[in-house]
Design a protein around this motif. Structure first.
Motif, PDB file in Angstrom:
ATOM      1  N   THR A 276       3.220 136.220   7.394  1.00  0.00           N
ATOM      2  CA  THR A 276       3.517 136.830   8.697  1.00  0.00           C
ATOM      3  C   THR A 276       2.253 137.384   9.340  1.00  0.00           C
ATOM      4  OG1 THR A 276       5.732 137.432   7.903  1.00  0.00           O
ATOM      5  CG2 THR A 276       4.942 138.532   9.902  1.00  0.00           C
ATOM      6  N   ILE A 277       1.424 138.063   8.562  1.00  0.00           N
ATOM      7  CA  ILE A 277       0.166 138.605   9.085  1.00  0.00           C
ATOM      8  C   ILE A 277      -0.737 137.482   9.588  1.00  0.00           C
ATOM      9  CG2 ILE A 277      -1.991 139.758   8.461  1.00  0.00           C
ATOM     10  CD1 ILE A 277      -0.407 141.515   6.552  1.00  0.00           C
ATOM     11  N   ILE A 278      -0.871 136.433   8.785  1.00  0.00           N
ATOM     12  CA  ILE A 278      -1.705 135.300   9.196  1.00  0.00           C
ATOM     13  C   ILE A 278      -1.190 134.700  10.509  1.00  0.00           C
ATOM     14  CG2 ILE A 278      -2.403 132.946   8.591  1.00  0.00           C
ATOM     15  CD1 ILE A 278      -2.431 133.853   5.651  1.00  0.00           C
ATOM     16  N   GLY A 279       0.140 134.591  10.635  1.00  0.00           N
ATOM     17  CA  GLY A 279       0.718 134.084  11.879  1.00  0.00           C
ATOM     18  C   GLY A 279       0.407 134.979  13.057  1.00  0.00           C
ATOM     19  N   GLY A 280       0.539 136.298  12.868  1.00  0.00           N
ATOM     20  CA  GLY A 280       0.248 137.244  13.947  1.00  0.00           C
ATOM     21  C   GLY A 280      -1.206 137.224  14.357  1.00  0.00           C
ATOM     22  N   LEU A 281      -2.116 137.164  13.374  1.00  0.00           N
ATOM     23  CA  LEU A 281      -3.541 137.113  13.680  1.00  0.00           C
ATOM     24  C   LEU A 281      -3.892 135.812  14.406  1.00  0.00           C
ATOM     25  CD1 LEU A 281      -5.100 138.551  10.374  1.00  0.00           C
ATOM     26  CD2 LEU A 281      -4.809 139.721  12.565  1.00  0.00           C
ATOM     27  N   SER A 282      -3.236 134.720  14.027  1.00  0.00           N
ATOM     28  CA  SER A 282      -3.480 133.433  14.696  1.00  0.00           C
ATOM     29  C   SER A 282      -3.079 133.505  16.159  1.00  0.00           C
ATOM     30  CB  SER A 282      -2.700 132.320  13.983  1.00  0.00           C
ATOM     31  OG  SER A 282      -3.129 132.178  12.642  1.00  0.00           O
ATOM     32  N   VAL A 283      -1.917 134.115  16.425  1.00  0.00           N
ATOM     33  CA  VAL A 283      -1.459 134.261  17.813  1.00  0.00           C
ATOM     34  C   VAL A 283      -2.431 135.139  18.598  1.00  0.00           C
ATOM     35  CG1 VAL A 283       0.348 135.217  19.295  1.00  0.00           C
ATOM     36  CG2 VAL A 283       0.973 133.878  17.279  1.00  0.00           C
ATOM     37  N   TYR A 284      -2.853 136.258  17.985  1.00  0.00           N
ATOM     38  CA  TYR A 284      -3.736 137.210  18.678  1.00  0.00           C
ATOM     39  C   TYR A 284      -5.083 136.574  19.026  1.00  0.00           C
ATOM     40  CZ  TYR A 284      -6.315 141.481  19.742  1.00  0.00           C
ATOM     41  OH  TYR A 284      -7.075 142.439  20.366  1.00  0.00           O
ATOM     42  N   PHE A 285      -5.707 135.910  18.044  1.00  0.00           N
ATOM     43  CA  PHE A 285      -7.065 135.419  18.251  1.00  0.00           C
ATOM     44  C   PHE A 285      -7.146 134.014  18.849  1.00  0.00           C
ATOM     45  CE2 PHE A 285      -7.915 138.749  15.078  1.00  0.00           C
ATOM     46  CZ  PHE A 285      -8.976 139.396  15.701  1.00  0.00           C
ATOM     47  N   LEU A 286      -6.180 133.164  18.561  1.00  0.00           N
ATOM     48  CA  LEU A 286      -6.290 131.770  18.983  1.00  0.00           C
ATOM     49  C   LEU A 286      -5.593 131.459  20.290  1.00  0.00           C
ATOM     50  CD1 LEU A 286      -5.904 129.942  15.559  1.00  0.00           C
ATOM     51  CD2 LEU A 286      -7.993 130.656  16.746  1.00  0.00           C
ATOM     52  N   VAL A 287      -4.394 132.003  20.498  1.00  0.00           N
ATOM     53  CA  VAL A 287      -3.660 131.690  21.734  1.00  0.00           C
ATOM     54  C   VAL A 287      -4.421 132.125  22.986  1.00  0.00           C
ATOM     55  CG1 VAL A 287      -1.557 132.137  23.049  1.00  0.00           C
ATOM     56  CG2 VAL A 287      -1.420 131.628  20.602  1.00  0.00           C
ATOM     57  N   PRO A 288      -4.956 133.364  23.050  1.00  0.00           N
ATOM     58  CA  PRO A 288      -5.718 133.743  24.251  1.00  0.00           C
ATOM     59  C   PRO A 288      -6.912 132.847  24.506  1.00  0.00           C
ATOM     60  CG  PRO A 288      -5.143 135.682  22.964  1.00  0.00           C
ATOM     61  CD  PRO A 288      -4.814 134.478  22.132  1.00  0.00           C
TER      62      PRO A 288
END
Length: 295
Positions: A276-288
């Motif tokens: 879950t943390i890895i997914g959240g960090l991916s959304v935070y750093f990669l999506v923007p």
């Protein structure tokens, strides 16, 4: 490519920082003493590089009163953070304390929004929420809302707010001063505050076993130079909210290290939290960043 390199360095620093709680437990020394040696050893290690740098020496001579105040204040914030967090480890579990102290992004986002008027992409806020949920999942089984455990959790929560203040000040200072100058001065200021604290409390600064001294060196060289100093380097390129957001990955490193060195198993709940943390960090750093590339 530059963003990828920056993020690799950032998360390398997070993994180094994730050793902190383990070093504290291995040290088995009073909180103030452990915090003092952590910052004092780090400052001494970085001092020769600072003294050999002509630009750093010139920066110190040119520092204005307001800059000195912010640097010393940052050092005081850092000292208070370690006192509160290390003390929390005496009352609650490593997992619980680490997860709570990783709530720093919430404070950083508020500081940047209120003071700097920063705007955050919806995807970044969603990613932050997902990663925070993962942290809670990892530490959920260790939370105890009673007695001394609650005191430890409260101390960790306050420590999270204090370290966010430290990184926020660092973000403003790093626009004007190099990472080495800022770090050495802030670490010495922090060590001075911690030394005064330990002397007032009458806590011994010597007479510890070799394991404790090795833990002091480990937490300084690995967790601080390899972790926190790296964050100071990156504060010129990244906002404090991004740095504190990345620290949500710390429970992942703590779980892995506990598995490797303390022979603690990784439960299904912890594995779910890690994913879950890895997914959240991916959304935070990669999506923007992907959205930015489309523009």
């Amino acid at each position: 490519m530059n963003n990828i390199r920056t993020y690799l360095i950032l998360f390398g620093g997070v993994f180094a920082l994730s050793t902190s709680a383990i070093w504290v437990r291995l040290a088995g020394a009073p909180s103030g003493v452990t915090a003092f040696y952590r910052l004092a050893i780090t400052a001494v290690v970085l001092l020769p590089f600072f003294l050999l740098s002509k630009s750093c020496r010139q920066e110190v001579k040119a520092l204005r009163r307001g800059q000195w105040i912010r640097i010393v204040a940052a050092g005081a914030f850092l000292a208070l953070h370690y006192l509160l967090w290390f003390e929390s480890l005496n009352y609650t579990s490593i997992a619980s304390s680490t997860v709570i102290v990783c709530l720093q992004p919430l404070f950083s986002i508020v500081l940047e929004r209120v003071i700097l008027k920063s705007l955050f992409r919806p995807a970044a806020l969603v990613g932050c929420g997902i990663a925070l949920l993962g942290s809670v999942i990892i530490g959920f089984g260790d939370f105890q809302i009673s007695g001394l455990s609650l005191l430890g959790d409260v101390l960790a929560f306050v420590a999270a707010g204090v370290i966010s203040g430290y990184y926020f000040l660092g973000q403003t200072i790093r626009k004007e001063v190099s990472a080495l100058t800022y770090s050495v001065l802030a670490y010495f200021a922090s060590a001075a505050v911690l030394l005064a604290y330990t002397l007032v409390r009458g806590e011994p600064l010597a007479g510890y076993p070799s394991q404790t001294w090795l833990a002091f060196v480990g937490i300084a060289l690995i967790a601080t130079v390899g972790g926190q100093f790296v964050f100071n380097l990156l504060l010129k390129q990244l906002p404090s909210s991004a740095v504190t957001m990345s620290i949500l990955g710390e429970p992942i490193g703590t779980c892995i290290l506990a598995y490797l060195f303390l022979h603690e198993s990784i439960s299904a709940r912890q594995l779910i939290g890690i994913v879950t943390i890895i997914g959240g960090l991916s959304v935070y750093f990669l999506v923007p960043s992907r959205k930015s590339e489309r523009r």
